[in-house]
Design a protein around this motif. Structure first.
Motif, PDB file in Angstrom:
ATOM      1  N   VAL A   3      66.470  79.500  -9.102  1.00 33.83           N
ATOM      2  CA  VAL A   3      67.730  78.927  -8.638  1.00 33.83           C
ATOM      3  C   VAL A   3      67.686  78.757  -7.123  1.00 33.83           C
ATOM      4  O   VAL A   3      68.109  77.721  -6.580  1.00 33.83           O
ATOM      5  CB  VAL A   3      68.922  79.808  -9.064  1.00 33.83           C
ATOM      6  N   GLU A   4      67.158  79.741  -6.424  1.00 33.26           N
ATOM      7  CA  GLU A   4      67.065  79.659  -4.962  1.00 33.26           C
ATOM      8  C   GLU A   4      66.202  78.479  -4.531  1.00 33.26           C
ATOM      9  O   GLU A   4      66.550  77.764  -3.595  1.00 33.26           O
ATOM     10  CB  GLU A   4      66.504  80.956  -4.391  1.00 33.26           C
ATOM     11  N   LYS A   5      65.088  78.276  -5.186  1.00 35.72           N
ATOM     12  CA  LYS A   5      64.199  77.155  -4.862  1.00 35.72           C
ATOM     13  C   LYS A   5      64.913  75.832  -5.147  1.00 35.72           C
ATOM     14  O   LYS A   5      64.819  74.883  -4.364  1.00 35.72           O
ATOM     15  CB  LYS A   5      62.897  77.269  -5.658  1.00 35.72           C
ATOM     16  N   HIS A   6      65.627  75.769  -6.246  1.00 36.25           N
ATOM     17  CA  HIS A   6      66.372  74.554  -6.588  1.00 36.25           C
ATOM     18  C   HIS A   6      67.426  74.254  -5.519  1.00 36.25           C
ATOM     19  O   HIS A   6      67.569  73.110  -5.076  1.00 36.25           O
ATOM     20  CB  HIS A   6      67.027  74.692  -7.961  1.00 36.25           C
ATOM     21  N   LEU A   7      68.158  75.289  -5.085  1.00 30.26           N
ATOM     22  CA  LEU A   7      69.161  75.094  -4.037  1.00 30.26           C
ATOM     23  C   LEU A   7      68.518  74.662  -2.728  1.00 30.26           C
ATOM     24  O   LEU A   7      69.037  73.790  -2.026  1.00 30.26           O
ATOM     25  CB  LEU A   7      69.986  76.363  -3.843  1.00 30.26           C
ATOM     26  N   ALA A   8      67.380  75.256  -2.386  1.00 27.01           N
ATOM     27  CA  ALA A   8      66.669  74.856  -1.168  1.00 27.01           C
ATOM     28  C   ALA A   8      66.244  73.392  -1.263  1.00 27.01           C
ATOM     29  O   ALA A   8      66.344  72.649  -0.282  1.00 27.01           O
ATOM     30  CB  ALA A   8      65.465  75.763  -0.928  1.00 27.01           C
ATOM     31  N   GLY A  14      69.426  66.744   1.304  1.00 34.13           N
ATOM     32  CA  GLY A  14      70.669  66.341   1.949  1.00 34.13           C
ATOM     33  C   GLY A  14      71.912  66.441   1.088  1.00 34.13           C
ATOM     34  O   GLY A  14      72.965  65.936   1.462  1.00 34.13           O
ATOM     35  N   ARG A  15      71.803  67.101  -0.020  1.00 35.90           N
ATOM     36  CA  ARG A  15      72.996  67.295  -0.853  1.00 35.90           C
ATOM     37  C   ARG A  15      73.932  68.278  -0.165  1.00 35.90           C
ATOM     38  O   ARG A  15      73.482  69.185   0.538  1.00 35.90           O
ATOM     39  CB  ARG A  15      72.611  67.814  -2.225  1.00 35.90           C
ATOM     40  N   PRO A  16      75.227  68.119  -0.351  1.00 32.67           N
ATOM     41  CA  PRO A  16      76.181  69.024   0.305  1.00 32.67           C
ATOM     42  C   PRO A  16      75.956  70.480  -0.117  1.00 32.67           C
ATOM     43  O   PRO A  16      75.929  70.793  -1.305  1.00 32.67           O
ATOM     44  CB  PRO A  16      77.538  68.534  -0.189  1.00 32.67           C
ATOM     45  N   PHE A  17      75.751  71.323   0.865  1.00 31.51           N
ATOM     46  CA  PHE A  17      75.535  72.756   0.609  1.00 31.51           C
ATOM     47  C   PHE A  17      75.858  73.497   1.891  1.00 31.51           C
ATOM     48  O   PHE A  17      75.303  73.180   2.951  1.00 31.51           O
ATOM     49  CB  PHE A  17      74.083  73.021   0.196  1.00 31.51           C
ATOM     50  N   ASP A  18      76.735  74.463   1.822  1.00 29.41           N
ATOM     51  CA  ASP A  18      77.168  75.216   3.000  1.00 29.41           C
ATOM     52  C   ASP A  18      76.286  76.448   3.169  1.00 29.41           C
ATOM     53  O   ASP A  18      76.539  77.494   2.568  1.00 29.41           O
ATOM     54  CB  ASP A  18      78.638  75.603   2.855  1.00 29.41           C
ATOM     55  N   VAL A  19      75.256  76.317   3.983  1.00 29.43           N
ATOM     56  CA  VAL A  19      74.312  77.411   4.222  1.00 29.43           C
ATOM     57  C   VAL A  19      75.030  78.629   4.799  1.00 29.43           C
ATOM     58  O   VAL A  19      74.657  79.768   4.528  1.00 29.43           O
ATOM     59  CB  VAL A  19      73.165  76.946   5.143  1.00 29.43           C
ATOM     60  N   ALA A  64      64.931  75.044   4.871  1.00 32.64           N
ATOM     61  CA  ALA A  64      65.210  73.763   4.201  1.00 32.64           C
ATOM     62  C   ALA A  64      66.176  72.929   5.042  1.00 32.64           C
ATOM     63  O   ALA A  64      65.995  71.716   5.188  1.00 32.64           O
ATOM     64  CB  ALA A  64      65.778  74.002   2.806  1.00 32.64           C
ATOM     65  N   ASP A  65      67.185  73.559   5.616  1.00 35.00           N
ATOM     66  CA  ASP A  65      68.151  72.848   6.442  1.00 35.00           C
ATOM     67  C   ASP A  65      67.490  72.324   7.715  1.00 35.00           C
ATOM     68  O   ASP A  65      67.761  71.197   8.151  1.00 35.00           O
ATOM     69  CB  ASP A  65      69.335  73.757   6.763  1.00 35.00           C
TER      70      ASP A  65
END
Length: 79
Positions: A3-8, A14-19, A64-65
């Motif tokens: 899941v962590e790799k998928h989120l990264a 560039g998908r919306p994700f609040d690090v 990733a960010d």
């Protein structure tokens, strides 16, 4: 894929994700400084250079960010 790799990967694309929900501003600054000196190709050297409380997940998300901001992400496929 974890899941962590998928989120990264989502962050990198560039998908919306609040690090900041997962990494405080202070910890992000630590990770960014380490990445500036050591690069972002491998996570282990970063992990070893950072305080113990900073996890691989935190590093993975910030890296990733940083890569996305540098234009190293893969563009979203058009649907």
């Amino acid at each position: 894929m974890t899941v962590e790799k998928h989120l990264a990967d989502c962050i990198l694309r560039g998908r919306p994700f609040d690090v900041s929900q997962f990494v405080s501003a202070e910890d992000r600054a630590h990770i960014e400084r380490a990445a500036a000196g050591l690069g972002t190709e491998r996570l282990k050297p970063l992990r070893e250079a950072l305080p113990r409380h900073i996890t691989y997940r935190m590093i993975r998300f910030v890296v990733a960010d940083l890569q996305r901001a540098a234009g190293l992400g893969t563009p979203e496929e058009e649907e």
